[in-house]
Design a protein around this motif. Sequence first.
Motif, PDB file in Angstrom:
ATOM      1  N   GLU A   1      29.658 -48.123  46.232  1.00 59.19           N
ATOM      2  CA  GLU A   1      30.215 -49.455  46.009  1.00 59.19           C
ATOM      3  C   GLU A   1      30.308 -49.763  44.509  1.00 59.19           C
ATOM      4  O   GLU A   1      31.299 -50.348  44.045  1.00 59.19           O
ATOM      5  N   GLU A   2      29.300 -49.365  43.741  1.00 58.49           N
ATOM      6  CA  GLU A   2      29.348 -49.566  42.291  1.00 58.49           C
ATOM      7  C   GLU A   2      30.463 -48.723  41.670  1.00 58.49           C
ATOM      8  O   GLU A   2      31.144 -49.173  40.739  1.00 58.49           O
ATOM      9  N   VAL A   3      30.672 -47.518  42.185  1.00 58.13           N
ATOM     10  CA  VAL A   3      31.766 -46.676  41.700  1.00 58.13           C
ATOM     11  C   VAL A   3      33.096 -47.367  41.956  1.00 58.13           C
ATOM     12  O   VAL A   3      33.953 -47.442  41.067  1.00 58.13           O
ATOM     13  N   ARG A   4      33.281 -47.887  43.176  1.00 59.32           N
ATOM     14  CA  ARG A   4      34.532 -48.584  43.497  1.00 59.32           C
ATOM     15  C   ARG A   4      34.751 -49.784  42.592  1.00 59.32           C
ATOM     16  O   ARG A   4      35.852 -49.991  42.078  1.00 59.32           O
ATOM     17  N   SER A   5      33.712 -50.565  42.395  1.00 61.88           N
ATOM     18  CA  SER A   5      33.823 -51.746  41.537  1.00 61.88           C
ATOM     19  C   SER A   5      34.135 -51.346  40.102  1.00 61.88           C
ATOM     20  O   SER A   5      34.987 -51.957  39.442  1.00 61.88           O
ATOM     21  N   TYR A   6      33.461 -50.324  39.617  1.00 67.77           N
ATOM     22  CA  TYR A   6      33.684 -49.843  38.251  1.00 67.77           C
ATOM     23  C   TYR A   6      35.129 -49.385  38.071  1.00 67.77           C
ATOM     24  O   TYR A   6      35.792 -49.749  37.107  1.00 67.77           O
ATOM     25  N   ARG A   7      35.622 -48.603  39.027  1.00 69.56           N
ATOM     26  CA  ARG A   7      37.001 -48.116  38.927  1.00 69.56           C
ATOM     27  C   ARG A   7      37.998 -49.266  38.976  1.00 69.56           C
ATOM     28  O   ARG A   7      39.006 -49.249  38.281  1.00 69.56           O
ATOM     29  N   LEU A   8      37.734 -50.239  39.808  1.00 67.43           N
ATOM     30  CA  LEU A   8      38.626 -51.388  39.925  1.00 67.43           C
ATOM     31  C   LEU A   8      38.673 -52.158  38.612  1.00 67.43           C
ATOM     32  O   LEU A   8      39.755 -52.490  38.114  1.00 67.43           O
ATOM     33  N   VAL A   9      37.511 -52.411  38.020  1.00 63.24           N
ATOM     34  CA  VAL A   9      37.456 -53.128  36.748  1.00 63.24           C
ATOM     35  C   VAL A   9      38.146 -52.310  35.661  1.00 63.24           C
ATOM     36  O   VAL A   9      38.938 -52.834  34.878  1.00 63.24           O
ATOM     37  N   LYS A  10      37.874 -51.028  35.628  1.00 65.44           N
ATOM     38  CA  LYS A  10      38.459 -50.149  34.607  1.00 65.44           C
ATOM     39  C   LYS A  10      39.980 -50.058  34.739  1.00 65.44           C
ATOM     40  O   LYS A  10      40.683 -49.955  33.744  1.00 65.44           O
ATOM     41  N   SER A  11      40.482 -50.126  35.977  1.00 69.29           N
ATOM     42  CA  SER A  11      41.933 -50.042  36.194  1.00 69.29           C
ATOM     43  C   SER A  11      42.648 -51.304  35.730  1.00 69.29           C
ATOM     44  O   SER A  11      43.849 -51.288  35.511  1.00 69.29           O
ATOM     45  N   GLY A  12      41.903 -52.407  35.637  1.00 63.41           N
ATOM     46  CA  GLY A  12      42.502 -53.667  35.228  1.00 63.41           C
ATOM     47  C   GLY A  12      43.233 -54.385  36.342  1.00 63.41           C
ATOM     48  O   GLY A  12      43.872 -55.402  36.122  1.00 63.41           O
ATOM     49  N   LYS A  13      43.141 -53.839  37.557  1.00 65.45           N
ATOM     50  CA  LYS A  13      43.818 -54.452  38.690  1.00 65.45           C
ATOM     51  C   LYS A  13      42.925 -55.537  39.299  1.00 65.45           C
ATOM     52  O   LYS A  13      41.718 -55.382  39.364  1.00 65.45           O
ATOM     53  N   PRO A  14      43.535 -56.622  39.760  1.00 70.32           N
ATOM     54  CA  PRO A  14      42.734 -57.656  40.417  1.00 70.32           C
ATOM     55  C   PRO A  14      42.212 -57.167  41.762  1.00 70.32           C
ATOM     56  O   PRO A  14      42.855 -56.369  42.427  1.00 70.32           O
ATOM     57  N   ALA A  15      41.046 -57.633  42.136  1.00 69.87           N
ATOM     58  CA  ALA A  15      40.477 -57.278  43.433  1.00 69.87           C
ATOM     59  C   ALA A  15      41.288 -57.939  44.527  1.00 69.87           C
ATOM     60  O   ALA A  15      41.621 -59.119  44.450  1.00 69.87           O
ATOM     61  N   THR A  16      41.639 -57.152  45.527  1.00 68.64           N
ATOM     62  CA  THR A  16      42.348 -57.690  46.695  1.00 68.64           C
ATOM     63  C   THR A  16      41.620 -57.229  47.937  1.00 68.64           C
ATOM     64  O   THR A  16      40.795 -56.326  47.893  1.00 68.64           O
ATOM     65  N   GLU A  17      41.950 -57.820  49.049  1.00 68.67           N
ATOM     66  CA  GLU A  17      41.337 -57.429  50.316  1.00 68.67           C
ATOM     67  C   GLU A  17      41.610 -55.952  50.597  1.00 68.67           C
ATOM     68  O   GLU A  17      40.753 -55.222  51.028  1.00 68.67           O
ATOM     69  N   LYS A  18      42.843 -55.511  50.324  1.00 68.26           N
ATOM     70  CA  LYS A  18      43.235 -54.126  50.581  1.00 68.26           C
ATOM     71  C   LYS A  18      42.480 -53.157  49.685  1.00 68.26           C
ATOM     72  O   LYS A  18      42.036 -52.116  50.105  1.00 68.26           O
ATOM     73  N   SER A  19      42.317 -53.492  48.384  1.00 66.71           N
ATOM     74  CA  SER A  19      41.639 -52.583  47.467  1.00 66.71           C
ATOM     75  C   SER A  19      40.132 -52.595  47.637  1.00 66.71           C
ATOM     76  O   SER A  19      39.455 -51.678  47.250  1.00 66.71           O
ATOM     77  N   ALA A  20      39.585 -53.637  48.220  1.00 60.98           N
ATOM     78  CA  ALA A  20      38.146 -53.718  48.428  1.00 60.98           C
ATOM     79  C   ALA A  20      37.688 -52.775  49.516  1.00 60.98           C
ATOM     80  O   ALA A  20      36.531 -52.431  49.593  1.00 60.98           O
ATOM     81  N   ASN A  21      38.590 -52.378  50.422  1.00 59.97           N
ATOM     82  CA  ASN A  21      38.232 -51.479  51.517  1.00 59.97           C
ATOM     83  C   ASN A  21      38.400 -50.042  51.165  1.00 59.97           C
ATOM     84  O   ASN A  21      39.056 -49.592  50.401  1.00 59.97           O
TER      85      ASN A  21
END
Length: 149
Positions: A129-149
């Motif tokens: 989960e921390e890896v997913r969050s880190y990658r999401l933040v690093k990508s600069g993309k906003p968190a969405t329901e689809k990307s959270a899964n």
Amino acid sequence: MTRITPAFIMLGCLAVAPATALAMQPYLPASPKTFNKADVDSNGKITSAELAPKAGRRFARLDADSNGQVTLAEIDAALQKALERRKARMLETLDANKDSQISRAELDAAVDRLIAAADADHDGGVTMEEVRSYRLVKSGKPATEKSAN
């Protein structure tokens, strides 16, 4: 803290050129995330019509002289360009003293920085989960329901 094996990291870096070549030809997605991205109409199926635009864009990038043909020379040039970009990123990330060499100490420090940056709860380890969050933040993309899964 367990360190990532340097040989594994370097092996991954050596795989860049073949991976780049594969990324430039049509392929079927390997993960649910990439499948969902390719499934433009979200009907659970990928059609040629959904893959064709991306394949066409990749073809156009390879076809340097825009003659409708991709030559071996154009493929070689694209792969070389990708390899040069990857080498530059590796040195930027890993070569702390900018001497165009990566020492074991620099690699270890980079691994420590990576873990520290992703370790949201500061417990010295990184969960998926921390890896997913880190990658999401690093990508600069906003968190969405689809990307959270």
